[in-house]
Design an enzyme around this catalytic site. Structure first.
Site, PDB file in Angstrom:
ATOM      1  N   TRP A 288       5.225   5.315   7.917  1.00  0.00           N
ATOM      2  CA  TRP A 288       5.062   3.880   7.684  1.00  0.00           C
ATOM      3  C   TRP A 288       6.011   3.057   8.559  1.00  0.00           C
ATOM      4  O   TRP A 288       6.163   1.875   8.350  1.00  0.00           O
ATOM      5  CB  TRP A 288       5.311   3.558   6.212  1.00  0.00           C
ATOM      6  CG  TRP A 288       4.194   3.925   5.293  1.00  0.00           C
ATOM      7  CD1 TRP A 288       3.229   3.092   4.808  1.00  0.00           C
ATOM      8  CD2 TRP A 288       3.906   5.213   4.734  1.00  0.00           C
ATOM      9  NE1 TRP A 288       2.362   3.775   3.991  1.00  0.00           N
ATOM     10  CE2 TRP A 288       2.751   5.087   3.921  1.00  0.00           C
ATOM     11  CE3 TRP A 288       4.499   6.464   4.839  1.00  0.00           C
ATOM     12  CZ2 TRP A 288       2.192   6.143   3.223  1.00  0.00           C
ATOM     13  CZ3 TRP A 288       3.943   7.531   4.154  1.00  0.00           C
ATOM     14  CH2 TRP A 288       2.805   7.373   3.358  1.00  0.00           C
ATOM     15  N   CYS A 323      -1.893   5.717   3.368  1.00  0.00           N
ATOM     16  CA  CYS A 323      -2.645   6.059   2.149  1.00  0.00           C
ATOM     17  C   CYS A 323      -4.138   6.228   2.353  1.00  0.00           C
ATOM     18  O   CYS A 323      -4.751   7.145   1.796  1.00  0.00           O
ATOM     19  CB  CYS A 323      -2.356   5.038   1.043  1.00  0.00           C
ATOM     20  SG  CYS A 323      -3.108   3.406   1.297  1.00  0.00           S
ATOM     21  N   HIS A 382      -3.563   0.051  -2.378  1.00  0.00           N
ATOM     22  CA  HIS A 382      -3.279   1.482  -2.277  1.00  0.00           C
ATOM     23  C   HIS A 382      -4.576   2.241  -2.524  1.00  0.00           C
ATOM     24  O   HIS A 382      -5.341   1.905  -3.430  1.00  0.00           O
ATOM     25  CB  HIS A 382      -2.220   1.910  -3.294  1.00  0.00           C
ATOM     26  CG  HIS A 382      -1.924   3.378  -3.256  1.00  0.00           C
ATOM     27  ND1 HIS A 382      -1.639   4.048  -2.093  1.00  0.00           N
ATOM     28  CD2 HIS A 382      -1.930   4.326  -4.238  1.00  0.00           C
ATOM     29  CE1 HIS A 382      -1.440   5.331  -2.360  1.00  0.00           C
ATOM     30  NE2 HIS A 382      -1.617   5.527  -3.643  1.00  0.00           N
ATOM     31  N   ASP A 405      -4.420  11.882  -5.952  1.00  0.00           N
ATOM     32  CA  ASP A 405      -3.784  11.077  -4.902  1.00  0.00           C
ATOM     33  C   ASP A 405      -2.930  11.987  -4.036  1.00  0.00           C
ATOM     34  O   ASP A 405      -2.002  12.638  -4.524  1.00  0.00           O
ATOM     35  CB  ASP A 405      -2.926   9.982  -5.542  1.00  0.00           C
ATOM     36  CG  ASP A 405      -2.454   8.944  -4.539  1.00  0.00           C
ATOM     37  OD1 ASP A 405      -2.606   9.171  -3.324  1.00  0.00           O
ATOM     38  OD2 ASP A 405      -1.916   7.910  -4.972  1.00  0.00           O
ATOM     39  N   TYR A 565       1.887  -3.232   4.650  1.00  0.00           N
ATOM     40  CA  TYR A 565       0.935  -3.333   3.540  1.00  0.00           C
ATOM     41  C   TYR A 565       1.513  -2.778   2.244  1.00  0.00           C
ATOM     42  O   TYR A 565       0.974  -3.008   1.162  1.00  0.00           O
ATOM     43  CB  TYR A 565      -0.386  -2.643   3.899  1.00  0.00           C
ATOM     44  CG  TYR A 565      -0.431  -1.157   3.657  1.00  0.00           C
ATOM     45  CD1 TYR A 565      -0.978  -0.630   2.491  1.00  0.00           C
ATOM     46  CD2 TYR A 565       0.063  -0.261   4.596  1.00  0.00           C
ATOM     47  CE1 TYR A 565      -1.030   0.738   2.267  1.00  0.00           C
ATOM     48  CE2 TYR A 565       0.017   1.105   4.385  1.00  0.00           C
ATOM     49  CZ  TYR A 565      -0.527   1.594   3.220  1.00  0.00           C
ATOM     50  OH  TYR A 565      -0.579   2.948   3.004  1.00  0.00           O
TER      51      TYR A 565
END
Length: 745
Positions: A288, A323, A382, A405, A565
């Site tokens: 990220w 994600c 997400h 996830d 984000y």
């Protein structure tokens, strides 16, 4: 003299199991022992005599072509795989040619199916299937047809059998022993989950959802803001060449025991850990930071195929993911194995580390945001997955859609993974059931609490927003390119009696929640939504309303940030402190306009070009605090894709990608990608420089391999401009049909 003892710590997987168990646990679909071609019943010092007088196998036809009965009936004809692919709980056929007609009164034979190392009958990894139904215990078998020397058998795998790649042998009994066919890769077969069969734990009754969540390769993933939703097309590519083997490789790499591979719960849980590389050298490396020098920017990917094939080729994690990439690749894995799955986007998703269902924002004495002490963040969105399965490990009613996830956020049982967690359990606050339901519950139910910090460090709650988190949950609608709002599957309406009951139930099961009741304010503040293009200036409006019978004066502070984000701020771009006077009970809002210039943010943009504005203020007369937040996702420039040629299977076509740099600065190291399931494998091209005002045009040829509708997806990505994407629809035929299509943005 003392001896220096140097500890030797071998890799965990290389430690011998000797003394612990008779043999290693079979955890690889790729390893199998050689099955003897002849297994004698007695000692034969000189070997077996000539067996020409007994039944012999001349040929085995697996009926594995896409147009033949097996792949057609089992919905596996679209797999780009030469092997036989069938689904469990449903009969498939195999034809055997013998040296003479089969005589049931004197000829005995069986089909033997084996999977993994050291196959055993008791483990369900060695399955003999006989032509007489009464002899079969594990799988069903029967003779469907005989014609001269050819016998066709029907084989019915159990609906809970192991999923994976099996070897198949024909074993014939002679007076001297069992004679088998040689090991032949062309006679291997894949057995997958079967959502069409009621006895399978992944059975999905809704035909439209089943088609969408198992057979559709064309995905739409939602991102942006809840009131300005953007779409990202994605090629799941679960039927592309090599993908099925790549999915089996992932389970092998994760050392999932072969005997656990008939349970979708265990497969989904293992895969949620293996799709990320955080602690097990899994598929994708998360990043990220904005620095993607040593890999591919997450915003550049257009599909799962290149990622999975790269991982399966060497077993090294692929760089990089965020994600939606984790969710998309996980979706490919699940659909490829036959587990119904979909990608879900939760807008304003809370990452609640301490499990108290609160996201804290700290203000100073004057009501200004204290960024140095505000540590919590809310992701603008997400993405995770839902997969459909019965939960035989839970009470009745908790099956159906399950959250899984693969994005590495928190550890679960010592590994970075999440789920499967029952969506029904999350909605009803039954977070005691495995796996990881409290974490998902917090992602959609946390409160945003504003605290005012006094000089002595005391924190006083001044405002609570109970509806900000989990504002909207979306997935692609079955059978269309539209959206399906599934928020109501996760939570009851805000403020309803059911919602209060659910929160109380979650508290009973250990979810900590602080009951915060700040004083009611008589001044309201709102920041209306905006649609803004990258590089454009705009007016940010602050709307104040006074519901009291007295004049009010608000001393406000407006901060603007470039944010990732994930809600983490990167740079401040704006700070103003307007003072607004409000008349008593004014019908219309008092609007304060703040101008935002392109130069305020253009040199500071990161990732997905999100701007976050937060306004807080203190009412001078009462000391009340007012707050409002707004995320603005800047819209990207256009990317054009054109397709030319005859859309016919096995006939060459052309795709052209065009882009014009309308900015006043150059774009450097620009990566352009294009691909489409069934029509075009992933292609990419690097442009070192695109000067201001110039246009690039890249044409690539491709040959469609499959008829029917598809989509070509393209992306353009560089450090200064992320996530420029588009797609165009195609429809390939088996006859000549002139075609020229233009992209949709």
């Amino acid at each position: 003299m003392d001896r220096l003892i140097v500890p030797c710590v071998p890799p965990i997987r290389l430690v011998s199991i000797r003394g612990r168990s008779v043999g290693p646990i079979a955890s690889s679909n790729a390893v199998g022992e050689e099955v003897p071609e002849f297994e004698p019943f007695m000692l034969l010092p000189r070997g077996p005599p000539p067996l020409t007088d007994y039944l012999d196998v001349w040929d085995v036809n697996m009926l594995k072509e896409p147009e033949e009965v097996n792949k057609q009936q089992h919905h596996t004809d679209r797999y780009a795989n030469e092997g036989l692919i069938v689904r469990r709980g449903q009969e498939f056929q195999i034809s055997i040619t013998f040296n003479r007609p089969h005589d049931p009164s004197k000829d005995q034979f069986a089909l033997e199916f084996v999977i993994g190392a050291t196959p055993q009958y008791s483990k369900g990894t060695y399955i003999p299937v006989f032509p007489s139904e009464e002899r079969n215990k594990l799988w069903g078998g029967r003779v469907l047809d005989t014609s001269d020397n050819v016998l066709t058998m029907g084989i019915l795998p159990r609906a809970d059998c192991i999923v994976g790649k099996y070897g198949m042998y024909v074993a014939v009994v002679t007076p001297y022993g069992i004679r088998r066919t040689k090991k032949d890769p062309s006679r291997e077969l894949y057995i997958l989950f079967n959502p069409w069969v009621k006895d399978d734990s992944v059975y999905l009754e809704d035909g439209a959802e089943r088609t969408e969540c198992v057979l559709n390769e064309l995905g739409i993933i939602y991102h942006g803001a809840y009131d300005d939703v953007s779409e990202r097309s994605w090629n799941y590519g679960q039927f592309e060449f090599g993908i099925l083997d790549a999915c089996l490789f992932i389970m092998d790499k994760g050392a999932l025991p072969i005997t656990n591979r008939g349970d979708p719960v265990k497969i989904a849980r293992k895969a949620s850990a293996m799709i990320n590389s955080k602690d097990d050298e899994g598929v994708l490396v998360g990043n990220w930071s904005g620095d993607y020098m040593y890999g591919v920017a997450p915003t550049s990917w257009t599909g799962s195929v290149e990622i999975l094939l790269s991982y399966a080729n060497g077993g090294d994690p692929v760089c990089y993911a965020q994600c939606w990439v984790y969710a998309a690749v996980f979706n490919t894995f699940l659909r490829c194995l036959g587990i119904p799955a979909r990608v879900v986007t939760n807008f304003f998703s809370a990452h609640d580390n301490d499990g108290n269902l609160k996201t804290d924002i700290l203000l100073d004495e004057n009501g200004k945001v204290d960024r140095s002490r505000t540590r919590d963040s809310i992701w603008n969105y997400h993405c995770w997955n839902e997969c459909y399965m019965a939960r035989l490990d839970l009470p009745e009613g908790f099956g159906g859609w399950q959250v899984v996830d693969a994005t590495p956020q928190e550890t679960s049982d010592g590994m970075y993974r999440c789920g499967p967690a029952s969506v029904y359990a999350i909605k009803h606050g039954m977070v005691c059931y495995p796996f990881d339901a409290p974490f998902v519950f917090a992602e959609v139910n946390s409160d945003v609490v504003f605290y005012q910090r006094s000089r002595d460090g005391t924190l006083t709650p001044v405002k609570v927003n109970t509806s900000h988190v989990g504002r909207l949950v979306l997935t692609k609608a079955p059978g269309s390119n539209g959206r399906s709002d599934i928020t109501s599957m996760y939570k009851f309406p805000e403020g309803s009696a059911e919602e209060r009951t659910v929160l109380e139930k979650a508290e009973e099961y250990g979810v900590r929640r602080q009951d915060v009741t700040p004083p009611v304010a008589d001044v309201a503040l709102d920041i209306p939504s905006l649609e803004v293009k990258v590089g454009a200036g705009f007016d940010l409006a602050l709307d104040f309303r006074n519901s009291s019978g007295q004049r009010r004066t608000v001393e406000a502070y407006t901060n603007g940030y470039v944010v990732y984000y994930t809600g983490v701020p990167s740079a401040e771009i704006l700070f103003q402190s307007p003072t607004v006077t409000l008349d008593p009970r004014a019908g219309d809002a008092e609007r304060k306009v703040i101008k935002v210039r392109p130069e305020d943010y253009m040199g500071k943009l990161v990732e997905q070009a999100n701007l976050h504005f937060i306004t807080t203020g203190k009412v001078k007369e009462t000391g009340q605090i007012v707050t409002a937040m707004r995320v603005i996702t800047l819209h990207k420039p256009r990317l054009l894709v054109q397709v030319a040629g005859t859309p016919r299977v096995s006939e060459e076509m052309l795709v052209t990608v065009q882009f014009t740099n309308d900015f006043k600065f150059s774009l450097e190291n620009v990566h352009v990608r294009v691909e489409g399931p069934g029509v075009m494998s992933p292609h990419n091209k690097l442009y070192r420089l695109i000067a201001p005002g110039t246009t690039i045009s890249w044409t690539e040829s491709f040959i469609p391999r499959r008829q029917g509708p598809s989509k070509l997806m393209a992306s353009l990505d560089c450090h200064a401009l992320r996530q420029v994407r588009t797609h165009t629809h195609t429809h390939t035929h088996t006859h000549t049909f002139c075609h020229k299509s233009r992209s949709r943005v």
